[in-house]
Design a protein around this motif. Structure first.
Motif, PDB file in Angstrom:
ATOM      1  N   ARG B  18      41.252  38.291  45.233  1.00  0.00           N
ATOM      2  CA  ARG B  18      40.377  38.986  46.177  1.00  0.00           C
ATOM      3  C   ARG B  18      39.768  37.977  47.146  1.00  0.00           C
ATOM      4  NH1 ARG B  18      38.383  43.783  45.120  1.00  0.00           N
ATOM      5  NH2 ARG B  18      38.195  43.652  47.386  1.00  0.00           N
ATOM      6  N   THR B  19      39.275  38.496  48.265  1.00  0.00           N
ATOM      7  CA  THR B  19      38.544  37.666  49.231  1.00  0.00           C
ATOM      8  C   THR B  19      37.087  37.566  48.791  1.00  0.00           C
ATOM      9  OG1 THR B  19      39.979  38.120  51.111  1.00  0.00           O
ATOM     10  CG2 THR B  19      37.667  37.633  51.605  1.00  0.00           C
ATOM     11  N   PHE B  20      36.605  36.326  48.665  1.00  0.00           N
ATOM     12  CA  PHE B  20      35.236  36.092  48.205  1.00  0.00           C
ATOM     13  C   PHE B  20      34.320  35.792  49.393  1.00  0.00           C
ATOM     14  CE2 PHE B  20      37.649  35.850  44.406  1.00  0.00           C
ATOM     15  CZ  PHE B  20      36.780  36.239  43.402  1.00  0.00           C
ATOM     16  N   ASN B  21      33.067  36.239  49.251  1.00  0.00           N
ATOM     17  CA  ASN B  21      32.065  36.062  50.305  1.00  0.00           C
ATOM     18  C   ASN B  21      30.866  35.242  49.832  1.00  0.00           C
ATOM     19  OD1 ASN B  21      33.330  37.891  52.378  1.00  0.00           O
ATOM     20  ND2 ASN B  21      33.204  39.278  50.642  1.00  0.00           N
ATOM     21  N   MET B 135      48.091  30.920  49.369  1.00  0.00           N
ATOM     22  CA  MET B 135      48.815  31.136  48.118  1.00  0.00           C
ATOM     23  C   MET B 135      48.749  29.901  47.224  1.00  0.00           C
ATOM     24  SD  MET B 135      49.506  34.230  48.724  1.00  0.00           S
ATOM     25  CE  MET B 135      50.141  34.451  47.070  1.00  0.00           C
ATOM     26  N   ALA B 136      48.820  28.709  47.814  1.00  0.00           N
ATOM     27  CA  ALA B 136      48.747  27.480  47.015  1.00  0.00           C
ATOM     28  C   ALA B 136      47.361  27.322  46.404  1.00  0.00           C
ATOM     29  CB  ALA B 136      49.100  26.269  47.883  1.00  0.00           C
ATOM     30  N   ALA B 137      46.325  27.681  47.151  1.00  0.00           N
ATOM     31  CA  ALA B 137      44.963  27.598  46.603  1.00  0.00           C
ATOM     32  C   ALA B 137      44.831  28.509  45.385  1.00  0.00           C
ATOM     33  CB  ALA B 137      43.947  27.976  47.678  1.00  0.00           C
ATOM     34  N   GLY B 141      44.194  27.912  41.134  1.00  0.00           N
ATOM     35  CA  GLY B 141      43.012  28.468  40.490  1.00  0.00           C
ATOM     36  C   GLY B 141      41.796  28.530  41.379  1.00  0.00           C
ATOM     37  N   LEU B 142      41.961  28.226  42.663  1.00  0.00           N
ATOM     38  CA  LEU B 142      40.854  28.345  43.613  1.00  0.00           C
ATOM     39  C   LEU B 142      40.785  29.761  44.172  1.00  0.00           C
ATOM     40  CD1 LEU B 142      41.440  25.061  45.642  1.00  0.00           C
ATOM     41  CD2 LEU B 142      39.504  25.494  44.109  1.00  0.00           C
ATOM     42  N   ASP B 143      39.587  30.131  44.603  1.00  0.00           N
ATOM     43  CA  ASP B 143      39.402  31.381  45.330  1.00  0.00           C
ATOM     44  C   ASP B 143      39.343  31.093  46.824  1.00  0.00           C
ATOM     45  OD1 ASP B 143      39.151  33.100  43.032  1.00  0.00           O
ATOM     46  OD2 ASP B 143      37.172  32.207  42.717  1.00  0.00           O
ATOM     47  N   CYS B 144      39.701  32.107  47.614  1.00  0.00           N
ATOM     48  CA  CYS B 144      39.779  31.961  49.076  1.00  0.00           C
ATOM     49  C   CYS B 144      38.860  32.973  49.756  1.00  0.00           C
ATOM     50  CB  CYS B 144      41.212  32.227  49.562  1.00  0.00           C
ATOM     51  SG  CYS B 144      42.402  31.025  48.973  1.00  0.00           S
ATOM     52  N   ILE B 170      39.955  30.176  59.754  1.00  0.00           N
ATOM     53  CA  ILE B 170      39.285  29.297  58.806  1.00  0.00           C
ATOM     54  C   ILE B 170      39.312  29.951  57.439  1.00  0.00           C
ATOM     55  CG2 ILE B 170      37.842  28.248  60.595  1.00  0.00           C
ATOM     56  CD1 ILE B 170      35.507  29.954  59.698  1.00  0.00           C
ATOM     57  N   CYS B 171      39.163  29.141  56.397  1.00  0.00           N
ATOM     58  CA  CYS B 171      39.251  29.689  55.036  1.00  0.00           C
ATOM     59  C   CYS B 171      38.337  28.899  54.118  1.00  0.00           C
ATOM     60  CB  CYS B 171      40.700  29.632  54.544  1.00  0.00           C
ATOM     61  SG  CYS B 171      40.956  30.425  52.939  1.00  0.00           S
ATOM     62  N   SER B 172      37.331  29.571  53.574  1.00  0.00           N
ATOM     63  CA  SER B 172      36.502  28.932  52.556  1.00  0.00           C
ATOM     64  C   SER B 172      37.289  28.846  51.255  1.00  0.00           C
ATOM     65  CB  SER B 172      35.204  29.718  52.341  1.00  0.00           C
ATOM     66  OG  SER B 172      34.395  29.638  53.497  1.00  0.00           O
ATOM     67  N   LEU B 173      37.046  27.768  50.514  1.00  0.00           N
ATOM     68  CA  LEU B 173      37.736  27.512  49.250  1.00  0.00           C
ATOM     69  C   LEU B 173      36.702  27.111  48.204  1.00  0.00           C
ATOM     70  CD1 LEU B 173      40.654  25.270  50.588  1.00  0.00           C
ATOM     71  CD2 LEU B 173      40.839  27.656  49.880  1.00  0.00           C
ATOM     72  N   GLY B 174      36.903  27.548  46.985  1.00  0.00           N
ATOM     73  CA  GLY B 174      36.002  27.161  45.905  1.00  0.00           C
ATOM     74  C   GLY B 174      36.148  28.138  44.764  1.00  0.00           C
TER      75      GLY B 174
END
Lengths: 197, 197
Positions: B18-21, B135-137, B141-144, B170-174
């Motif tokens: 899912r997309t995280f905010n 997809m690689a993130a 095991g990272l969220d996008c 842009i894409c947040s990662l964590g």
């Protein structure tokens, strides 16, 4: 916290995956194509616009027509592949927003009423969905042969007549012949491709 | 013949992703970013052009600057995320062809000397690489949290000055906070999104 996928899975998706130029004579079954779509459709797009549209070309007539509109070097590949999907994007994607984002459909349609905004949104997000297609195909054990060497306008006329769908790239799918893979070219280093800030 | 990845792997990449905010207060380590690049770099691009360029924004100053150039609804997300990557594409990508495709560098540079061809190639293939990044993130095991609501021209000036690199998205990662996920919107059916031919 989610764990990384196993090393063999990362190999299959990225490290050992290659672009194939020749294909085993085995069909890609309709169930497989539907399973592929049922994975790729979940990939994120801006405001859930999902503008990508797909023509899954598998008939002899369809392959011959598509091959005739491709650059010479791509024709034999298209004819040999069990299936080549045309990845396009629909410039009329805002019409689907009442289904795709019911809570904000009105405001989003207003936002996308600017043709320049709609065009870049369709290209960006339709292409992202094309990337999800490639990764989903590999995740299902299929090989990919993506190509952009074809006459986009002619393909639009042949496969998307009467719509505002524009072809983007095409991708053969199937089980690739190992001997059809070219030597792998280098990639940019981390520093050549970017930096921290 | 390769096998499909396991159902939990397909869930992690597609079905449950899912997309995280909102984001847990945990850094994305430099080793993880480099591992991410070392996966995504293998994704296919036209003639191995790999035009995507990345700025991995993780400093307080970088995040504040990027957030100030984003749409209001995206600012808090960028500030809260441990890292937000700017995905751009370099219109001067043909300069790297002697490294990236030595056997055909001369002919390809000629082909890409048409600015319109170069521009669409950069956008198409840079965006594909952005899809590989997402997809690689997830594979690691990272969220996008991908976003396109920002001032592209201002970001180019702030982060790509003196180059012909253009920001794309842009894409947040964590590690995303589960409660920051919005309800999932519907997707198009197979038939709504395409057809066989």
């Amino acid at each position: 916290m989610r764990q990384p996928l196993s090393p063999p899975a990362l190999d299959q998706l990225f490290r050992n995956a290659r672009t194939f130029n020749g294909w085993a004579d085995e069909p890609v079954e309709e169930d497989t194509v539907r399973a592929l779509y049922d994975l790729l459709k979940w990939g994120p797009t801006s405001a859930n616009t999902t503008p990508a549209r797909f023509v899954w070309v598998r008939s002899a007539e369809g392959k011959a027509h598509l091959a005739s509109l491709a650059m010479e070097g791509n024709r034999a590949k298209i004819l040999a592949a069990p299936l080549t999907v045309i990845v396009g994007h629909d410039l009329d994607f805002p019409d689907a927003l009442p289904k795709l984002f019911p809570a904000r459909a009105q405001a989003l349609r207003q936002w996308f009423s600017d043709p320049a905004v709609a065009a870049v949104t369709a290209m960006r997000n339709g292409t992202l969905q094309g990337g999800y297609l490639i990764m989903a195909a590999r995740a299902l054990g299929l090989d990919c042969g993506p190509m952009s060497g074809f006459d986009n306008a002619a393909v639009d006329l042949a496969f998307f007549a009467g719509t505002r769908i524009r072809s983007n790239f095409i991708c053969s799918l199937g089980h690739g012949k190992p001997e059809s893979v070219y030597p792998r070219n280098p990639r940019l280093t981390f520093e050549e491709a970017g930096r921290f800030a």
